[in-house]
Scaffold this motif. Sequence first.
Motif, mmCIF file in Angstrom:
data_model
loop_
_atom_site.group_PDB
_atom_site.id
_atom_site.type_symbol
_atom_site.label_atom_id
_atom_site.label_comp_id
_atom_site.label_asym_id
_atom_site.label_seq_id
_atom_site.Cartn_x
_atom_site.Cartn_y
_atom_site.Cartn_z
ATOM 1 N N THR A 64 0.844 -1.188 0.000
ATOM 2 C CA THR A 64 0.000 0.000 0.000
ATOM 3 C C THR A 64 0.882 1.243 0.000
ATOM 4 N N ASN A 66 1.158 5.579 0.634
ATOM 5 C CA ASN A 66 0.534 6.723 1.290
ATOM 6 C C ASN A 66 0.264 7.811 0.251
ATOM 7 N N GLN A 70 4.608 6.762 -1.133
ATOM 8 C CA GLN A 70 5.610 5.961 -0.430
ATOM 9 C C GLN A 70 4.956 4.716 0.152
ATOM 10 N N THR A 72 3.705 2.111 2.674
ATOM 11 C CA THR A 72 3.384 2.235 4.093
ATOM 12 C C THR A 72 3.220 0.873 4.748
#
Length: 79
Positions: A64, A66, A70, A72
């Motif tokens: 996933t 952010n 980036q 996360t």
Amino acid sequence: MSDKTVAEMSFEEAMAELDHVVKQLEGGQVELEASIALYERGAALKAHCETKLKSAEEKVAAITLNADGQPTGTKPVDP
């Protein structure tokens, strides 16, 4: 041919051996029985590579990001 079983091989090892098997079969210099054995080995190597790729794709899909793009963490992958 490797002494390893197909299940013990990394993706890269299996792809290299599959390439070798294909070249042998395309060369046409292998006797019939050996060709059949090579074909069976090639089919097992292909299936192994497909499984490894699917697993890698699922891991990548589970990452996933952010708002900044980036990583996360990971999210569960649906079976």
